[in-house]
Design an enzyme around this catalytic site. Structure first.
Site, PDB file in Angstrom:
ATOM      1  N   SER A 112       0.846  -1.197   0.000  1.00 24.32           N
ATOM      2  CA  SER A 112       0.000   0.000   0.000  1.00 24.32           C
ATOM      3  C   SER A 112       0.880   1.244   0.000  1.00 24.32           C
ATOM      4  O   SER A 112       2.008   1.216   0.486  1.00 24.32           O
ATOM      5  CB  SER A 112      -0.872   0.007   1.258  1.00 24.32           C
ATOM      6  OG  SER A 112      -1.433   1.294   1.447  1.00 24.32           O
ATOM      7  N   SER A 113       0.335   2.342  -0.502  1.00 25.53           N
ATOM      8  CA  SER A 113       1.105   3.588  -0.542  1.00 25.53           C
ATOM      9  C   SER A 113       1.279   4.186   0.856  1.00 25.53           C
ATOM     10  O   SER A 113       2.076   5.094   1.053  1.00 25.53           O
ATOM     11  CB  SER A 113       0.393   4.621  -1.430  1.00 25.53           C
ATOM     12  OG  SER A 113      -0.894   4.889  -0.902  1.00 25.53           O
ATOM     13  N   CYS A 114       0.555   3.638   1.841  1.00 23.79           N
ATOM     14  CA  CYS A 114       0.683   4.225   3.185  1.00 23.79           C
ATOM     15  C   CYS A 114       1.982   3.801   3.869  1.00 23.79           C
ATOM     16  O   CYS A 114       2.295   4.223   4.981  1.00 23.79           O
ATOM     17  CB  CYS A 114      -0.510   3.854   4.056  1.00 23.79           C
ATOM     18  SG  CYS A 114      -0.427   2.178   4.653  1.00 23.79           S
ATOM     19  N   TYR A 141      -0.898  -0.541  10.117  1.00 19.44           N
ATOM     20  CA  TYR A 141      -1.067  -1.213   8.833  1.00 19.44           C
ATOM     21  C   TYR A 141       0.210  -1.049   8.008  1.00 19.44           C
ATOM     22  O   TYR A 141       0.698  -2.001   7.392  1.00 19.44           O
ATOM     23  CB  TYR A 141      -2.257  -0.589   8.113  1.00 19.44           C
ATOM     24  CG  TYR A 141      -2.580  -1.125   6.751  1.00 19.44           C
ATOM     25  CD1 TYR A 141      -2.370  -0.349   5.613  1.00 19.44           C
ATOM     26  CD2 TYR A 141      -3.132  -2.384   6.582  1.00 19.44           C
ATOM     27  CE1 TYR A 141      -2.696  -0.820   4.351  1.00 19.44           C
ATOM     28  CE2 TYR A 141      -3.462  -2.867   5.327  1.00 19.44           C
ATOM     29  CZ  TYR A 141      -3.253  -2.080   4.211  1.00 19.44           C
ATOM     30  OH  TYR A 141      -3.577  -2.543   2.964  1.00 19.44           O
ATOM     31  N   LYS A 145       2.681  -3.952   6.426  1.00 21.83           N
ATOM     32  CA  LYS A 145       2.960  -4.050   4.991  1.00 21.83           C
ATOM     33  C   LYS A 145       4.469  -3.941   4.724  1.00 21.83           C
ATOM     34  O   LYS A 145       5.006  -4.612   3.850  1.00 21.83           O
ATOM     35  CB  LYS A 145       2.200  -2.959   4.228  1.00 21.83           C
ATOM     36  CG  LYS A 145       0.701  -3.234   4.109  1.00 21.83           C
ATOM     37  CD  LYS A 145       0.442  -4.505   3.320  1.00 21.83           C
ATOM     38  CE  LYS A 145      -1.032  -4.820   3.165  1.00 21.83           C
ATOM     39  NZ  LYS A 145      -1.266  -6.063   2.416  1.00 21.83           N
ATOM     40  N   HIS A 184     -12.946   3.452   2.807  1.00 28.88           N
ATOM     41  CA  HIS A 184     -12.087   4.526   2.300  1.00 28.88           C
ATOM     42  C   HIS A 184     -12.975   5.647   1.765  1.00 28.88           C
ATOM     43  O   HIS A 184     -14.183   5.488   1.624  1.00 28.88           O
ATOM     44  CB  HIS A 184     -11.171   3.987   1.194  1.00 28.88           C
ATOM     45  CG  HIS A 184     -10.112   3.077   1.701  1.00 28.88           C
ATOM     46  ND1 HIS A 184     -10.205   1.706   1.644  1.00 28.88           N
ATOM     47  CD2 HIS A 184      -8.936   3.337   2.329  1.00 28.88           C
ATOM     48  CE1 HIS A 184      -9.130   1.158   2.186  1.00 28.88           C
ATOM     49  NE2 HIS A 184      -8.342   2.124   2.606  1.00 28.88           N
TER      50      HIS A 184
HETATM   51  O1  GFB Z   1      -9.517   7.034   2.158  1.00 26.54           O
HETATM   52  P1  GFB Z   1      -9.162   7.419   3.560  1.00 26.54           P
HETATM   53  O2  GFB Z   1     -10.013   6.878   4.656  1.00 26.54           O
HETATM   54  O3  GFB Z   1      -7.688   6.943   3.876  1.00 26.54           O
HETATM   55  O4  GFB Z   1      -9.147   9.038   3.712  1.00 26.54           O
HETATM   56  P2  GFB Z   1      -6.232   7.523   3.629  1.00 26.54           P
HETATM   57  C1  GFB Z   1      -8.624   9.840   2.699  1.00 26.54           C
HETATM   58  C2  GFB Z   1      -8.983  11.283   3.006  1.00 26.54           C
HETATM   59  O5  GFB Z   1     -10.392  11.446   2.759  1.00 26.54           O
HETATM   60  C3  GFB Z   1      -8.758  11.704   4.469  1.00 26.54           C
HETATM   61  C4  GFB Z   1     -10.983  12.153   3.833  1.00 26.54           C
HETATM   62  O6  GFB Z   1      -8.247  13.016   4.469  1.00 26.54           O
HETATM   63  C5  GFB Z   1     -10.164  11.692   5.041  1.00 26.54           C
HETATM   64  O7  GFB Z   1     -10.344  12.614   6.116  1.00 26.54           O
HETATM   65  N1  GFB Z   1     -12.424  11.829   3.906  1.00 26.54           N
HETATM   66  C6  GFB Z   1     -13.408  12.717   3.677  1.00 26.54           C
HETATM   67  C7  GFB Z   1     -12.969  10.644   4.210  1.00 26.54           C
HETATM   68  N2  GFB Z   1     -14.613  12.147   3.861  1.00 26.54           N
HETATM   69  C8  GFB Z   1     -14.360  10.835   4.192  1.00 26.54           C
HETATM   70  C9  GFB Z   1     -15.217   9.752   4.492  1.00 26.54           C
HETATM   71  O8  GFB Z   1     -16.458   9.848   4.526  1.00 26.54           O
HETATM   72  N3  GFB Z   1     -14.604   8.548   4.758  1.00 26.54           N
HETATM   73  C10 GFB Z   1     -13.252   8.409   4.749  1.00 26.54           C
HETATM   74  N4  GFB Z   1     -12.708   7.190   5.006  1.00 26.54           N
HETATM   75  N5  GFB Z   1     -12.389   9.441   4.483  1.00 26.54           N
HETATM   76  C11 GFB Z   1      -5.668   5.020   3.868  1.00 26.54           C
HETATM   77  C12 GFB Z   1      -5.134   4.120   4.956  1.00 26.54           C
HETATM   78  O9  GFB Z   1      -5.378   6.344   4.241  1.00 26.54           O
HETATM   79  O10 GFB Z   1      -5.010   4.782   2.633  1.00 26.54           O
HETATM   80  C13 GFB Z   1      -5.275   2.687   4.538  1.00 26.54           C
HETATM   81  O11 GFB Z   1      -5.847   4.381   6.158  1.00 26.54           O
HETATM   82  C14 GFB Z   1      -4.698   2.460   3.155  1.00 26.54           C
HETATM   83  O12 GFB Z   1      -4.601   1.877   5.451  1.00 26.54           O
HETATM   84  C15 GFB Z   1      -5.211   3.456   2.165  1.00 26.54           C
HETATM   85  O13 GFB Z   1      -3.312   2.558   3.227  1.00 26.54           O
HETATM   86  C16 GFB Z   1      -4.526   3.291   0.827  1.00 26.54           C
HETATM   87  O14 GFB Z   1      -5.967   7.664   2.182  1.00 26.54           O
HETATM   88  O15 GFB Z   1      -6.001   8.727   4.490  1.00 26.54           O
END
Ligand code: GFB
Length: 317
Positions: A112-114, A141, A145, A184
């Site tokens: 993952s890119s994280c 996580y 990874k 996500h």
């Molecule tokens: O996709 P996301 O949950 O994960 O959040 P990451 C991406 C951005 O979207 C964050 C915003 O800045 C969130 O605050 N966001 C806005 C939301 N509205 C929402 C919503 O309703 N739901 C969610 N979930 N986010 C993930 C890692 O990080 O990246 C995983 O946690 C994985 O482990 C994935 O690596 C690729 O992109 O921040």
């Protein structure tokens, strides 16, 4: 070295029901590979090493896509750190070790890119790995990874095991998790804007400030890249899999609202975390081996929304 995959060779897709695994299965079937091993969790618990060993003894896969993982968005990662680090370490350790012991020809590990530092220079090159502190909301996580990457590299060095590590950017598409808390951002937005449109709500709440930027790769593109790289990439170094451009969360919200047909207000809940400010992958290595993404974000969101609505209709919702 790799050779062309034969249609008859058994290929195991670990995690075949998930977002990534199901896309890899679709791709393999479309490419004519019929001898696919796609065990459900009820058939094979990847956390149970003895069960994994017995399965490999019985089915003898030649190739393995390790797409099984405990995954989730920013809230899920921040809330369940023990499950994210333990669950992913156990699955990876079992599948990589048993694959090597059963002389699997090649394994593709999905990272993952994280894994990259929170403030890595952008776009992020593969060599930035472990060059700085991780993003706190998903470091558990990320460490799991990173351990998977190191395990693949160690088994290549010590046993000559041909394991490659793919680092996809944020993924979306059919069979994603649309749970409003643990998903996500993209599936969460599709669901939120759809429900607001249907209910006639006048606004939708989006987490954070809307300023972070994210790169989005449709999972069918990822699956195509994974099958391509299994046949053409044999290096121990990790390889980023992305599209090479990103979008702000605010602009993503406006794009999804437009695709869904919601014309109300978008409200930003700044009590929710933004996470990493940006994580745009450098795709120079990916392009140099001959693969490029094809699905644009807008067409991918349109297709994913269409799939989401069809699922609701099939459930009579
Ligand atoms: O996709 P996301 O949950 O994960 O959040 P990451 C991406 C951005 O979207 C964050 C915003 O800045 C969130 O605050 N966001 C806005 C939301 N509205 C929402 C919503 O309703 N739901 C969610 N979930 N986010 C993930 C890692 O990080 O990246 C995983 O946690 C994985 O482990 C994935 O690596 C690729 O992109 O921040």
């Amino acid at each position: 070295m790799s050779r062309a995959l034969k249609a008859s060779e058994p290929i195991l897709v670990a995690g075949a029901r998930g977002l990534v695994g199901s896309a890899i299965v679709r791709r393999l079937r479309a490419d004519g590979f019929q001898n696919l091993l796609v065990p459900e969790r009820s058939e094979l618990d990847l956390a149970d090493k003895a069960a994994v060993d017995s399965y490999f003894k019985a089915h003898r896969p030649s190739y393995v896509f390790l797409a099984a993982a405990k995954v989730g968005g920013i809230f899920a990662n921040d809330t369940f750190p023990a499950e994210f680090i333990h669950g992913n370490l156990v699955i990876q350790n079992n599948v990589i070790e048993v694959s090597q012991q059963h002389e699997v020809r090649k394994l593709a590990f999905l990272g993952s890119s994280c894994i990259y530092p929170r403030l890595a220079p952008q776009p992020i090159k593969e060599e930035y790995l472990l060059s700085g502190p991780l993003e706190p909301t998903n470091e558990w996580y990320a460490v799991a990874k990173i351990a998977g990457i190191k395990m693949c590299q160690a088994y290549r060095r010590q046993y000559g095991f041909n394991a490659i590590s793919l680092m996809p950017t944020n993924l979306y598409g059919p069979n994603d998790n649309f749970d409003l808390k643990n998903s996500h951002v993209l599936p969460a937005m599709i669901r939120k804007f759809h429900e607001a449109k249907v209910s006639g709500a006048n606004h939708v709440v989006v987490w954070g400030t809307g300023t972070p930027r994210r790169e989005f790769l449709h999972v069918d593109d990822l699956a195509d890249a994974a099958v391509f790289l299994l046949q053409h990439y044999d290096d121990e170094d990790i390889i980023n899999v992305g599209v090479g451009e990103d979008i702000s969360i605010g602009d993503l919200a406006r794009l999804v609202a437009d695709v869904v047909g919601f014309d109300g207000e978008i409200v930003f809940d700044t009590s929710k975390p933004d996470g990493t400010p940006r994580k745009l992958l450098d795709v120079t290595r990916l392009h140099s081996v001959g693969w490029r993404a094809r699905i644009s974000l807008r067409e991918g969101v349109v297709e994913t929304y269409r799939w989401y609505v069809s699922q609701l209709e099939s459930q009579g919702v």
